[in-house]
Motif scaffolding. Sequence first.
Motif, PDB file in Angstrom:
ATOM      1  N   LEU A  70      -4.891   4.778 -12.434  1.00 20.20           N
ATOM      2  CA  LEU A  70      -6.016   4.764 -11.499  1.00 20.20           C
ATOM      3  C   LEU A  70      -7.227   5.489 -12.091  1.00 20.20           C
ATOM      4  O   LEU A  70      -8.360   5.003 -11.988  1.00 20.20           O
ATOM      5  CB  LEU A  70      -5.603   5.395 -10.171  1.00 20.20           C
ATOM      6  N   LYS A  71      -6.982   6.623 -12.723  1.00 19.37           N
ATOM      7  CA  LYS A  71      -8.078   7.402 -13.313  1.00 19.37           C
ATOM      8  C   LYS A  71      -8.793   6.610 -14.405  1.00 19.37           C
ATOM      9  O   LYS A  71     -10.019   6.686 -14.534  1.00 19.37           O
ATOM     10  CB  LYS A  71      -7.542   8.722 -13.871  1.00 19.37           C
ATOM     11  N   TYR A  72      -8.034   5.848 -15.191  1.00 21.26           N
ATOM     12  CA  TYR A  72      -8.632   5.032 -16.239  1.00 21.26           C
ATOM     13  C   TYR A  72      -9.699   4.101 -15.648  1.00 21.26           C
ATOM     14  O   TYR A  72     -10.735   3.865 -16.260  1.00 21.26           O
ATOM     15  CB  TYR A  72      -7.550   4.208 -16.952  1.00 21.26           C
ATOM     16  N   TYR A  73      -9.443   3.577 -14.455  1.00 16.91           N
ATOM     17  CA  TYR A  73     -10.382   2.664 -13.805  1.00 16.91           C
ATOM     18  C   TYR A  73     -11.409   3.396 -12.932  1.00 16.91           C
ATOM     19  O   TYR A  73     -12.195   2.760 -12.238  1.00 16.91           O
ATOM     20  CB  TYR A  73      -9.621   1.641 -12.953  1.00 16.91           C
ATOM     21  N   GLY A  74     -11.383   4.719 -12.936  1.00 19.78           N
ATOM     22  CA  GLY A  74     -12.347   5.481 -12.148  1.00 19.78           C
ATOM     23  C   GLY A  74     -11.976   5.595 -10.687  1.00 19.78           C
ATOM     24  O   GLY A  74     -12.847   5.753  -9.834  1.00 19.78           O
ATOM     25  N   ILE A  75     -10.676   5.514 -10.389  1.00 19.81           N
ATOM     26  CA  ILE A  75     -10.199   5.548  -9.009  1.00 19.81           C
ATOM     27  C   ILE A  75      -9.443   6.848  -8.768  1.00 19.81           C
ATOM     28  O   ILE A  75      -8.568   7.233  -9.542  1.00 19.81           O
ATOM     29  CB  ILE A  75      -9.272   4.346  -8.725  1.00 19.81           C
ATOM     30  N   SER A  76      -9.783   7.500  -7.672  1.00 14.85           N
ATOM     31  CA  SER A  76      -9.093   8.705  -7.252  1.00 14.85           C
ATOM     32  C   SER A  76      -8.510   8.452  -5.863  1.00 14.85           C
ATOM     33  O   SER A  76      -9.187   7.885  -5.007  1.00 14.85           O
ATOM     34  CB  SER A  76     -10.087   9.862  -7.206  1.00 14.85           C
ATOM     35  N   VAL A  77      -7.264   8.845  -5.662  1.00 12.94           N
ATOM     36  CA  VAL A  77      -6.640   8.699  -4.348  1.00 12.94           C
ATOM     37  C   VAL A  77      -6.153  10.063  -3.874  1.00 12.94           C
ATOM     38  O   VAL A  77      -5.989  10.985  -4.660  1.00 12.94           O
ATOM     39  CB  VAL A  77      -5.468   7.684  -4.372  1.00 12.94           C
ATOM     40  N   ASN A  78      -5.920  10.155  -2.578  1.00 11.78           N
ATOM     41  CA  ASN A  78      -5.501  11.429  -2.000  1.00 11.78           C
ATOM     42  C   ASN A  78      -4.037  11.747  -2.282  1.00 11.78           C
ATOM     43  O   ASN A  78      -3.697  12.884  -2.585  1.00 11.78           O
ATOM     44  CB  ASN A  78      -5.752  11.432  -0.487  1.00 11.78           C
ATOM     45  N   ARG A  79      -3.186  10.740  -2.158  1.00 13.64           N
ATOM     46  CA  ARG A  79      -1.748  10.982  -2.310  1.00 13.64           C
ATOM     47  C   ARG A  79      -1.082   9.756  -2.906  1.00 13.64           C
ATOM     48  O   ARG A  79      -1.500   8.622  -2.656  1.00 13.64           O
ATOM     49  CB  ARG A  79      -1.131  11.295  -0.951  1.00 13.64           C
ATOM     50  N   ILE A  80      -0.023  10.010  -3.655  1.00 10.07           N
ATOM     51  CA  ILE A  80       0.800   8.932  -4.195  1.00 10.07           C
ATOM     52  C   ILE A  80       2.225   9.177  -3.739  1.00 10.07           C
ATOM     53  O   ILE A  80       2.767  10.279  -3.928  1.00 10.07           O
ATOM     54  CB  ILE A  80       0.745   8.884  -5.737  1.00 10.07           C
ATOM     55  N   VAL A  81       2.815   8.161  -3.119  1.00 13.07           N
ATOM     56  CA  VAL A  81       4.228   8.196  -2.742  1.00 13.07           C
ATOM     57  C   VAL A  81       4.905   7.093  -3.529  1.00 13.07           C
ATOM     58  O   VAL A  81       4.557   5.918  -3.393  1.00 13.07           O
ATOM     59  CB  VAL A  81       4.420   7.967  -1.225  1.00 13.07           C
ATOM     60  N   ASN A  82       5.861   7.480  -4.383  1.00 13.76           N
ATOM     61  CA  ASN A  82       6.621   6.486  -5.135  1.00 13.76           C
ATOM     62  C   ASN A  82       8.011   6.340  -4.514  1.00 13.76           C
ATOM     63  O   ASN A  82       8.312   6.982  -3.496  1.00 13.76           O
ATOM     64  CB  ASN A  82       6.674   6.827  -6.626  1.00 13.76           C
TER      65      ASN A  82
END
Length: 148
Positions: A70-82
């Motif tokens: 996500l960071k590579y594409y310039g995207i930041s998210v609040n939380r990741i649940v895998n």
Amino acid sequence: MNISFDLDGTLIPFADEFNTEKIGWLGKLLRIEKIRKGTKDLVLKLQEDNYKVHIYTTSFRSKTKIRRTLKYYGISVNRIVNQVENQKVLKSKKIYSSKFPPAFNFDVHIDDLSGVRIEGEKHNFKTIIVDPSDLDWSVTIMNNLKKI
């Protein structure tokens, strides 16, 4: 409002079911996965509109790998649940569903599978199902969010 996105078939293609952003040499070197074209613009628009954006996947990818992509594409998210966290939490709550967004305080889950919609109806959580072939997928999502 907390919105969660699925990865496989929704934001990350299995094959070539939707157009993806270009990956440069650094991305290839870092083994970055392809992401659906328009994802960054959609996430930024949602965040601008005060939505909190999360990833909720049944993939066993590490959270670090997901965040790096996500960071590579310039995207930041609040939380990741895998899937590791998903299984642990759902088992502890005795919830028998592949996904249960309310367990993570997600108000709406965006996915590509109609089975998730069925689970949402059964377990009373909101979903937006996006067909991988939908070229106006971000408009579909925004329009559906307005109805919720």
